[in-house]
Write a protein that holds these residues in place. Structure first.
Motif, PDB file in Angstrom:
ATOM      1  N   ASP A  76       0.816  -1.216   0.000  1.00 15.78           N
ATOM      2  CA  ASP A  76       0.000   0.000   0.000  1.00 15.78           C
ATOM      3  C   ASP A  76       0.851   1.268   0.000  1.00 15.78           C
ATOM      4  OD1 ASP A  76      -2.288  -1.544   0.035  1.00 15.78           O
ATOM      5  OD2 ASP A  76      -2.564  -1.407   2.212  1.00 15.78           O
ATOM      6  N   ARG A  77       2.023   1.197   0.625  1.00 14.62           N
ATOM      7  CA  ARG A  77       2.903   2.367   0.707  1.00 14.62           C
ATOM      8  C   ARG A  77       3.489   2.715  -0.654  1.00 14.62           C
ATOM      9  NH1 ARG A  77       5.773   5.928   0.448  1.00 14.62           N
ATOM     10  NH2 ARG A  77       7.221   6.890   1.928  1.00 14.62           N
ATOM     11  N   PHE A  78       3.654   1.712  -1.524  1.00 10.29           N
ATOM     12  CA  PHE A  78       4.250   1.939  -2.845  1.00 10.29           C
ATOM     13  C   PHE A  78       3.301   1.395  -3.917  1.00 10.29           C
ATOM     14  CE2 PHE A  78       7.642   1.348   0.285  1.00 10.29           C
ATOM     15  CZ  PHE A  78       8.305   2.560   0.176  1.00 10.29           C
ATOM     16  N   PRO A  79       2.171   2.055  -4.115  1.00 13.37           N
ATOM     17  CA  PRO A  79       1.129   1.524  -5.005  1.00 13.37           C
ATOM     18  C   PRO A  79       1.555   1.368  -6.454  1.00 13.37           C
ATOM     19  CG  PRO A  79       0.652   3.799  -4.393  1.00 13.37           C
ATOM     20  CD  PRO A  79       1.787   3.353  -3.520  1.00 13.37           C
ATOM     21  N   THR A  80       2.484   2.194  -6.926  1.00 13.19           N
ATOM     22  CA  THR A  80       2.873   2.107  -8.334  1.00 13.19           C
ATOM     23  C   THR A  80       3.630   0.824  -8.649  1.00 13.19           C
ATOM     24  OG1 THR A  80       4.915   3.358  -7.917  1.00 13.19           O
ATOM     25  CG2 THR A  80       2.959   4.615  -8.597  1.00 13.19           C
ATOM     26  N   ALA A  81       4.105   0.124  -7.611  1.00 10.48           N
ATOM     27  CA  ALA A  81       4.809  -1.134  -7.840  1.00 10.48           C
ATOM     28  C   ALA A  81       3.850  -2.270  -8.185  1.00 10.48           C
ATOM     29  CB  ALA A  81       5.628  -1.518  -6.599  1.00 10.48           C
ATOM     30  N   GLY A  82       2.558  -2.075  -7.936  1.00  8.43           N
ATOM     31  CA  GLY A  82       1.571  -3.079  -8.296  1.00  8.43           C
ATOM     32  C   GLY A  82       1.634  -4.353  -7.479  1.00  8.43           C
ATOM     33  N   LEU A  83       2.056  -4.238  -6.213  1.00  8.11           N
ATOM     34  CA  LEU A  83       2.218  -5.422  -5.370  1.00  8.11           C
ATOM     35  C   LEU A  83       0.972  -5.792  -4.597  1.00  8.11           C
ATOM     36  CD1 LEU A  83       5.740  -4.571  -3.905  1.00  8.11           C
ATOM     37  CD2 LEU A  83       5.203  -6.251  -5.667  1.00  8.11           C
ATOM     38  N   SER A  84      -0.041  -4.925  -4.655  1.00  8.47           N
ATOM     39  CA  SER A  84      -1.265  -5.180  -3.913  1.00  8.47           C
ATOM     40  C   SER A  84      -2.335  -5.701  -4.867  1.00  8.47           C
ATOM     41  CB  SER A  84      -1.723  -3.905  -3.197  1.00  8.47           C
ATOM     42  OG  SER A  84      -2.803  -4.181  -2.336  1.00  8.47           O
ATOM     43  N   ALA A  85      -3.584  -5.426  -4.572  1.00 13.51           N
ATOM     44  CA  ALA A  85      -4.704  -5.910  -5.370  1.00 13.51           C
ATOM     45  C   ALA A  85      -5.311  -4.775  -6.186  1.00 13.51           C
ATOM     46  CB  ALA A  85      -5.753  -6.518  -4.456  1.00 13.51           C
ATOM     47  N   ASN A  86      -5.997  -5.155  -7.264  1.00 15.32           N
ATOM     48  CA  ASN A  86      -6.597  -4.163  -8.153  1.00 15.32           C
ATOM     49  C   ASN A  86      -8.098  -3.987  -7.945  1.00 15.32           C
ATOM     50  OD1 ASN A  86      -4.112  -3.670  -9.507  1.00 15.32           O
ATOM     51  ND2 ASN A  86      -4.399  -5.535 -10.706  1.00 15.32           N
ATOM     52  N   SER A  87      -8.680  -4.756  -7.041  1.00 14.28           N
ATOM     53  CA  SER A  87     -10.113  -4.654  -6.777  1.00 14.28           C
ATOM     54  C   SER A  87     -10.391  -5.171  -5.379  1.00 14.28           C
ATOM     55  CB  SER A  87     -10.909  -5.475  -7.797  1.00 14.28           C
ATOM     56  OG  SER A  87     -10.648  -6.869  -7.619  1.00 14.28           O
ATOM     57  N   THR A  88     -11.601  -4.923  -4.893  1.00 15.35           N
ATOM     58  CA  THR A  88     -11.982  -5.412  -3.571  1.00 15.35           C
ATOM     59  C   THR A  88     -11.933  -6.934  -3.524  1.00 15.35           C
ATOM     60  OG1 THR A  88     -13.407  -3.495  -3.202  1.00 15.35           O
ATOM     61  CG2 THR A  88     -13.809  -5.439  -1.838  1.00 15.35           C
ATOM     62  N   GLU A  89     -12.446  -7.577  -4.565  1.00 13.91           N
ATOM     63  CA  GLU A  89     -12.433  -9.037  -4.598  1.00 13.91           C
ATOM     64  C   GLU A  89     -11.003  -9.565  -4.613  1.00 13.91           C
ATOM     65  OE1 GLU A  89     -13.854 -12.800  -7.383  1.00 13.91           O
ATOM     66  OE2 GLU A  89     -14.635 -10.795  -7.801  1.00 13.91           O
ATOM     67  N   GLU A  90     -10.143  -8.936  -5.416  1.00 10.35           N
ATOM     68  CA  GLU A  90      -8.758  -9.404  -5.498  1.00 10.35           C
ATOM     69  C   GLU A  90      -8.037  -9.164  -4.176  1.00 10.35           C
ATOM     70  OE1 GLU A  90      -5.594  -9.408  -9.042  1.00 10.35           O
ATOM     71  OE2 GLU A  90      -5.738  -7.455  -8.058  1.00 10.35           O
ATOM     72  N   ARG A  91      -8.388  -8.102  -3.468  1.00  9.97           N
ATOM     73  CA  ARG A  91      -7.763  -7.855  -2.165  1.00  9.97           C
ATOM     74  C   ARG A  91      -8.118  -8.976  -1.186  1.00  9.97           C
ATOM     75  NH1 ARG A  91      -4.948  -3.722  -0.282  1.00  9.97           N
ATOM     76  NH2 ARG A  91      -4.739  -3.452   1.975  1.00  9.97           N
ATOM     77  N   SER A  92      -9.341  -9.448  -1.261  1.00 14.84           N
ATOM     78  CA  SER A  92      -9.723 -10.581  -0.427  1.00 14.84           C
ATOM     79  C   SER A  92      -8.905 -11.815  -0.795  1.00 14.84           C
ATOM     80  CB  SER A  92     -11.221 -10.871  -0.575  1.00 14.84           C
ATOM     81  OG  SER A  92     -11.989  -9.794  -0.072  1.00 14.84           O
ATOM     82  N   ARG A  93      -8.658 -11.992  -2.082  1.00 11.38           N
ATOM     83  CA  ARG A  93      -7.822 -13.110  -2.528  1.00 11.38           C
ATOM     84  C   ARG A  93      -6.389 -12.950  -2.023  1.00 11.38           C
ATOM     85  NH1 ARG A  93     -10.792 -17.444  -3.775  1.00 11.38           N
ATOM     86  NH2 ARG A  93     -12.415 -16.959  -5.303  1.00 11.38           N
ATOM     87  N   LEU A  94      -5.909 -11.723  -2.025  1.00 10.14           N
ATOM     88  CA  LEU A  94      -4.571 -11.468  -1.511  1.00 10.14           C
ATOM     89  C   LEU A  94      -4.501 -11.827  -0.029  1.00 10.14           C
ATOM     90  CD1 LEU A  94      -1.692 -10.313  -1.818  1.00 10.14           C
ATOM     91  CD2 LEU A  94      -2.643  -8.052  -1.339  1.00 10.14           C
ATOM     92  N   HIS A  95      -5.507 -11.412   0.742  1.00 10.59           N
ATOM     93  CA  HIS A  95      -5.559 -11.763   2.163  1.00 10.59           C
ATOM     94  C   HIS A  95      -5.624 -13.281   2.331  1.00 10.59           C
ATOM     95  CE1 HIS A  95      -7.444  -7.608   3.371  1.00 10.59           C
ATOM     96  NE2 HIS A  95      -6.169  -7.520   3.004  1.00 10.59           N
ATOM     97  N   GLN A  96      -6.405 -13.918   1.482  1.00 12.93           N
ATOM     98  CA  GLN A  96      -6.540 -15.371   1.546  1.00 12.93           C
ATOM     99  C   GLN A  96      -5.186 -16.055   1.396  1.00 12.93           C
ATOM    100  OE1 GLN A  96      -9.357 -17.250  -1.267  1.00 12.93           O
ATOM    101  NE2 GLN A  96      -7.688 -18.639  -1.804  1.00 12.93           N
ATOM    102  N   TRP A  97      -4.412 -15.621   0.402  1.00 11.77           N
ATOM    103  CA  TRP A  97      -3.132 -16.276   0.162  1.00 11.77           C
ATOM    104  C   TRP A  97      -2.102 -15.957   1.236  1.00 11.77           C
ATOM    105  CZ3 TRP A  97      -2.732 -20.464  -2.236  1.00 11.77           C
ATOM    106  CH2 TRP A  97      -3.573 -20.767  -3.311  1.00 11.77           C
ATOM    107  N   LEU A  98      -2.100 -14.722   1.733  1.00 19.26           N
ATOM    108  CA  LEU A  98      -1.174 -14.394   2.809  1.00 19.26           C
ATOM    109  C   LEU A  98      -1.484 -15.226   4.059  1.00 19.26           C
ATOM    110  CD1 LEU A  98      -0.979 -10.502   2.453  1.00 19.26           C
ATOM    111  CD2 LEU A  98       0.856 -12.139   1.962  1.00 19.26           C
TER     112      LEU A  98
END
Length: 214
Positions: A76-98
């Motif tokens: 989140d601190r470096f959003p231009t790196a594209g390391l987070s999620a691109n949507s609410t659903e994808e963010r949930s997937r990111l949390h799931q995998w972490l």
């Protein structure tokens, strides 16, 4: 910001994420046995009373702990790196995998296998109960390049954990060809190759230091 780490520990994931983002940070090595910060000889437990890495001190002095939380902060601190999620659903997937990597692989499978003080029964139980998690990952990664549709902090964490198979002979990656191919492909990624090579050298120095002190 300051990243407290130990060579080739799970804190490697944060180094990978920071390299991927092109972010500046101070990397402060913590001896995993003595909990001494190698740069200045201070007691790391004054920063994190649990003595666990990674620990991140942000630019405003906030101290963050827990791998998943730190990785999401970096994303989140470096959003231009594209390391987070691109949507609410994808963010949930990111949390799931972490969460999956942290609980099902890191803590449940590899911690007992890597713990030299753990009884053999505990290691056998971990293998019997948790190798199915690698079967799940094997099926998921079929035809996929990353855990999401792009490289994320979850991939940085997963590569770090799979890296531990070098020290856990009962977990032979050849049994999971999709996982092995994923790992080998990502190990060649510049941020991962750089971070891993640097920490491997620090790990060798750590082993030599402990041997000399024994």
């Amino acid at each position: 910001m300051d990243l407290y780490f130990s060579p080739l520990a799970c804190s490697l994931a944060t180094r990978i994420a920071l390299y991927e983002a092109g972010a500046e940070a101070n990397y402060l090595e913590v001896d995993p046995k003595s909990k001494v910060v190698q740069k200045d000889g201070s007691d790391f437990r004054a920063v994190n009373p649990l003595g666990l890495v990674p620990t991140l001190r942000t630019d405003d002095g906030t101290v963050l702990t827990e791998n998943a939380a730190i990785l999401q902060y970096v994303a989140d601190r470096f959003p231009t790196a594209g390391l987070s999620a691109n949507s609410t659903e994808e963010r949930s997937r990111l949390h799931q995998w972490l969460c999956f990597i942290g609980t099902e692989l890191h803590k449940a499978l590899f911690v007992p296998l890597l713990d030299k003080t753990a009884p053999q029964d505990a290691k056998t139980y971990a293998l019997t109960k948790n190798l199915s998690r690698l079967d799940y990952l094997e099926n998921y990664l079929k035809g996929r390049e990353f855990l999401l549709d792009h490289f994320s902090v979850a991939d940085a964490y997963l590569v770090t954990i799979i890296n531990w198979t070098m020290a856990t002979p009962p977990v032979e990656l050849a049994k999971w060809p999709n996982v092995k191919a994923y790992y080998e492909r990502l190990r060649a990624r510049p941020s991962i190759a750089k971070a891993t090579a640097e920490e491997f050298e620090l790990y060798k120095a750590e082993l030599a230091r402990h041997k000399a002190a024994a």
